[in-house]
Design an enzyme around this catalytic site. Structure first.
Site, PDB file in Angstrom:
ATOM      1  N   GLY A  97     -11.285 129.269 115.138  1.00 51.91           N
ATOM      2  CA  GLY A  97     -11.369 128.351 114.006  1.00 51.91           C
ATOM      3  C   GLY A  97     -12.239 127.173 114.402  1.00 51.91           C
ATOM      4  O   GLY A  97     -13.176 127.304 115.195  1.00 51.91           O
ATOM      5  N   ARG A 105      -0.006 125.147 120.702  1.00 50.07           N
ATOM      6  CA  ARG A 105       1.392 124.740 120.637  1.00 50.07           C
ATOM      7  C   ARG A 105       2.117 125.492 121.749  1.00 50.07           C
ATOM      8  O   ARG A 105       1.858 126.681 121.970  1.00 50.07           O
ATOM      9  CB  ARG A 105       2.020 125.119 119.287  1.00 50.07           C
ATOM     10  CG  ARG A 105       1.565 124.276 118.112  1.00 50.07           C
ATOM     11  CD  ARG A 105       2.108 122.845 118.166  1.00 50.07           C
ATOM     12  NE  ARG A 105       1.728 122.078 116.990  1.00 50.07           N
ATOM     13  CZ  ARG A 105       0.622 121.340 116.889  1.00 50.07           C
ATOM     14  NH1 ARG A 105      -0.214 121.239 117.909  1.00 50.07           N
ATOM     15  NH2 ARG A 105       0.365 120.675 115.772  1.00 50.07           N
ATOM     16  N   GLU A 127       8.746 120.302 124.414  1.00 47.05           N
ATOM     17  CA  GLU A 127       8.017 119.052 124.676  1.00 47.05           C
ATOM     18  C   GLU A 127       8.959 117.894 124.438  1.00 47.05           C
ATOM     19  O   GLU A 127       9.684 117.923 123.447  1.00 47.05           O
ATOM     20  CB  GLU A 127       6.819 118.914 123.727  1.00 47.05           C
ATOM     21  CG  GLU A 127       5.667 119.784 124.123  1.00 47.05           C
ATOM     22  CD  GLU A 127       4.418 119.582 123.267  1.00 47.05           C
ATOM     23  OE1 GLU A 127       4.343 118.564 122.543  1.00 47.05           O
ATOM     24  OE2 GLU A 127       3.543 120.441 123.322  1.00 47.05           O
ATOM     25  N   HIS A 149       0.214 116.606 125.627  1.00 48.39           N
ATOM     26  CA  HIS A 149      -0.183 116.841 124.234  1.00 48.39           C
ATOM     27  C   HIS A 149      -1.142 115.749 123.735  1.00 48.39           C
ATOM     28  O   HIS A 149      -0.820 114.990 122.811  1.00 48.39           O
ATOM     29  CB  HIS A 149       1.060 116.935 123.328  1.00 48.39           C
ATOM     30  CG  HIS A 149       0.791 117.671 122.055  1.00 48.39           C
ATOM     31  ND1 HIS A 149       1.645 118.605 121.514  1.00 48.39           N
ATOM     32  CD2 HIS A 149      -0.263 117.630 121.190  1.00 48.39           C
ATOM     33  CE1 HIS A 149       1.145 119.074 120.378  1.00 48.39           C
ATOM     34  NE2 HIS A 149      -0.029 118.490 120.164  1.00 48.39           N
TER      35      HIS A 149
HETATM   36  P1  NAP Z   1      -8.181 126.355 112.529  1.00 51.77           P
HETATM   37  O1  NAP Z   1      -9.551 125.874 112.239  1.00 51.77           O
HETATM   38  O2  NAP Z   1      -7.296 126.691 111.391  1.00 51.77           O
HETATM   39  O3  NAP Z   1      -8.318 127.626 113.493  1.00 51.77           O
HETATM   40  C1  NAP Z   1      -7.277 128.470 113.832  1.00 51.77           C
HETATM   41  C2  NAP Z   1      -7.852 129.874 113.931  1.00 51.77           C
HETATM   42  O4  NAP Z   1      -6.843 130.773 114.406  1.00 51.77           O
HETATM   43  C3  NAP Z   1      -8.359 130.409 112.603  1.00 51.77           C
HETATM   44  O5  NAP Z   1      -9.658 130.875 112.789  1.00 51.77           O
HETATM   45  C4  NAP Z   1      -7.341 131.478 112.265  1.00 51.77           C
HETATM   46  O6  NAP Z   1      -7.632 132.470 111.372  1.00 51.77           O
HETATM   47  C5  NAP Z   1      -6.948 131.977 113.623  1.00 51.77           C
HETATM   48  N1  NAP Z   1      -5.664 132.656 113.559  1.00 51.77           N
HETATM   49  C6  NAP Z   1      -4.570 132.338 112.834  1.00 51.77           C
HETATM   50  N2  NAP Z   1      -3.570 133.186 113.081  1.00 51.77           N
HETATM   51  C7  NAP Z   1      -4.038 134.070 113.973  1.00 51.77           C
HETATM   52  C8  NAP Z   1      -3.471 135.201 114.613  1.00 51.77           C
HETATM   53  N3  NAP Z   1      -2.222 135.583 114.355  1.00 51.77           N
HETATM   54  N4  NAP Z   1      -4.236 135.876 115.490  1.00 51.77           N
HETATM   55  C9  NAP Z   1      -5.509 135.502 115.726  1.00 51.77           C
HETATM   56  N5  NAP Z   1      -6.115 134.449 115.140  1.00 51.77           N
HETATM   57  C10 NAP Z   1      -5.375 133.738 114.281  1.00 51.77           C
HETATM   58  O7  NAP Z   1      -7.387 125.304 113.404  1.00 51.77           O
HETATM   59  P2  NAP Z   1      -7.956 124.381 114.562  1.00 51.77           P
HETATM   60  O8  NAP Z   1      -8.341 123.067 114.000  1.00 51.77           O
HETATM   61  O9  NAP Z   1      -8.947 125.125 115.353  1.00 51.77           O
HETATM   62  O10 NAP Z   1      -6.606 124.129 115.385  1.00 51.77           O
HETATM   63  C11 NAP Z   1      -5.923 125.208 115.993  1.00 51.77           C
HETATM   64  C12 NAP Z   1      -4.554 124.748 116.472  1.00 51.77           C
HETATM   65  O11 NAP Z   1      -4.706 123.859 117.566  1.00 51.77           O
HETATM   66  C13 NAP Z   1      -3.733 123.941 115.459  1.00 51.77           C
HETATM   67  O12 NAP Z   1      -3.039 124.760 114.564  1.00 51.77           O
HETATM   68  C14 NAP Z   1      -2.802 123.150 116.322  1.00 51.77           C
HETATM   69  O13 NAP Z   1      -1.600 123.861 116.544  1.00 51.77           O
HETATM   70  C15 NAP Z   1      -3.555 123.045 117.656  1.00 51.77           C
HETATM   71  N6  NAP Z   1      -3.979 121.661 117.935  1.00 51.77           N
HETATM   72  C16 NAP Z   1      -3.489 121.040 119.045  1.00 51.77           C
HETATM   73  C17 NAP Z   1      -3.918 119.771 119.357  1.00 51.77           C
HETATM   74  C18 NAP Z   1      -3.430 119.056 120.573  1.00 51.77           C
HETATM   75  O14 NAP Z   1      -3.427 117.828 120.601  1.00 51.77           O
HETATM   76  N7  NAP Z   1      -3.035 119.764 121.619  1.00 51.77           N
HETATM   77  C19 NAP Z   1      -4.828 119.102 118.519  1.00 51.77           C
HETATM   78  C20 NAP Z   1      -5.283 119.764 117.407  1.00 51.77           C
HETATM   79  C21 NAP Z   1      -4.854 121.051 117.115  1.00 51.77           C
HETATM   80  P3  NAP Z   1      -8.986 133.243 110.951  1.00 51.77           P
HETATM   81  O15 NAP Z   1      -9.437 134.056 112.118  1.00 51.77           O
HETATM   82  O16 NAP Z   1      -8.553 134.045 109.782  1.00 51.77           O
HETATM   83  O17 NAP Z   1      -9.981 132.193 110.588  1.00 51.77           O
HETATM   84  C1  GLV Z   2      -2.052 118.051 117.206  1.00 51.27           C
HETATM   85  O1  GLV Z   2      -1.340 118.660 117.914  1.00 51.27           O
HETATM   86  C2  GLV Z   2      -2.596 118.560 115.984  1.00 51.27           C
HETATM   87  O2  GLV Z   2      -2.173 119.651 115.557  1.00 51.27           O
HETATM   88  O3  GLV Z   2      -3.439 117.879 115.397  1.00 51.27           O
END
Ligand code: NAP
Ligand code: GLV
Length: 332
Positions: free
Chosen positions: A160, A243, A272, A291
């Site tokens: 994503g 996560r 966490e 995190h």
């Molecule tokens: P995003 O743009 O929605 O990308 C997530 C990707 O994962 C999408 O491309 C999605 O579907 C794919 N996906 C969903 N379910 C799946 C599965 N079962 N198997 C394989 N691929 C799957 O989200 P993002 O902005 O990149 O963020 C991703 C995650 O990072 C967030 O949901 C959050 O939990 C985490 N995060 C953590 C922090 C932190 O501080 N540590 C910060 C921000 C985000 P498609 O392939 O259909 O497009």
């Molecule tokens: C942080 O963990 C976020 O999902 O933006």
């Protein structure tokens, strides 16, 4: 846009989004939880009963119990891109619009992912721990020999916004990038030269670094367990910035302590915060941060402002920049 100065919005933390709160206070009746820690559940329920809008953090649970008690609630704006703390299906049934913060944090998260990769593979954190423990006694690089990131194969699971930003950076490190995602992305393959694999197993087998970027859902909980870690190569590293529950921590401890993988770098854990006596904290080849992938000052500010715009849009009948369930408007 309608007049909204009588609409009540509860914000569950103050210190991280000061600018956004000032912006909200110009147009809404805002109440802010002043403590650094999350509001207790009873407070969340009470505020849900009284509020038209809520701004939540990832530790604030918005579920059926809360939504059932919130007759006026129109919007929950999560100050995060992940939304696993919110039951979106229930919110939609209750006519509550939900938003998150895509598009403003992926570059910071991708920077951080590379930071973790370099830190664990090149023993940056391990070396720092040794120095702080008084163990740097002579010039001797042998205990710190690391693994090169440049030229390695990076496997991305979930291509994503963040996964793609990581893939873009990998180009500058001359890495070969393979990926699995729910939906194949021919345009990203074309632009960045990343290679699609039909399943996660293929990515795990081929990669020197595996980086997780899927949201936490019923399908991705414990996506990486003992079986998956067995598929990884003994010299490979697991990076998790998504996560904590996407990875089985006991299986990870087993794999990282027995040399089934070379190590892991985690920005997220389960639970966490990770307890101080968690066995993962005893491993020199596991790096853990609290995190903070998105937590640069500039990005946090943008997340706050986007969250505020979502609340104002929802309550005024205007545009919500990042609503995830616009169909909720029809339910209300
Ligand atoms: P995003 O743009 O929605 O990308 C997530 C990707 O994962 C999408 O491309 C999605 O579907 C794919 N996906 C969903 N379910 C799946 C599965 N079962 N198997 C394989 N691929 C799957 O989200 P993002 O902005 O990149 O963020 C991703 C995650 O990072 C967030 O949901 C959050 O939990 C985490 N995060 C953590 C922090 C932190 O501080 N540590 C910060 C921000 C985000 P498609 O392939 O259909 O497009
Ligand atoms: C942080 O963990 C976020 O999902 O933006």
């Amino acid at each position: 846009m309608s007049e909204i100065s009588d609409k009540k919005v509860f914000v569950t933390r103050e210190h991280i989004i000061t600018d956004a709160i000032a912006h909200l206070e110009q147009v809404l009746d805002v109440e802010v939880w002043k403590e650094r820690s999350a509001p207790p559940r009873e407070v969340m329920l009470q505020k849900a009963r009284e509020s038209d809008g809520m701004i939540t953090e990832i530790t604030d649970i918005v579920d059926k119990e809360l939504l059932d008690q919130a007759p006026n609630l129109k919007v929950v704006a999560n100050r995060a891109v992940g939304m696993d703390n919110i039951d979106i299906g229930e919110a939609t049934k209750h006519g509550v619009l939900v938003s998150n913060t895509p598009g403003v944090l992926h570059e910071s998260c991708a920077d951080f992912t590379f930071g973790l990769m370099l830190s664990v593979a090149r023993n940056i954190t391990y070396g720092d721990r040794q120095i702080h423990a008084g163990e740097w006694k002579m010039f001797d690089q042998i205990p710190y020999l690391g693994t090169d990131v440049h030229g390695a194969t990076l496997g991305i699971i979930g291509l994503g916004l963040i996964g793609t930003a990581v893939a873009r950076r990998a180009g500058a490190f001359d890495m070969r990038v393979i990926y699995y995602s729910r939906t194949r992305k021919p345009e990203v393959e074309e632009q960045l030269g990343v290679e699609w694999r039909p399943d996660i197993d293929a990515v795990l087998r081929e990669s020197d670094f595996v980086s997780l970027h899927v949201p936490l859902t019923a399908e991705t909980e414990r996506l990486i367990g003992a079986r998956e870690l067995e598929l990884m190569q003994p010299h490979s590293f697991l990076i998790n910035t998504t996560r904590g529950p996407t990875v089985d921590p006991a299986a990870l401890y087993d794999a990282a302590s027995k040399g089934k993988i070379a190590g892991a770098a985690l920005d997220v854990t389960d639970p966490e915060p990770i307890p101080f006596d968690d066995p993962l904290l005893t491993l020199p080849n596991v790096v853990i941060s609290p995190h903070i992938s998105s937590a640069s000052s500039s990005t946090i500010r943008k997340m706050g402002m986007l969250t505020a715009e979502n609340v104002i849009g929802a309550l005024s009948g205007g545009e919500m920049p990042s609503c995830v369930n616009p169909e909720a408007a029809r339910e209300s």
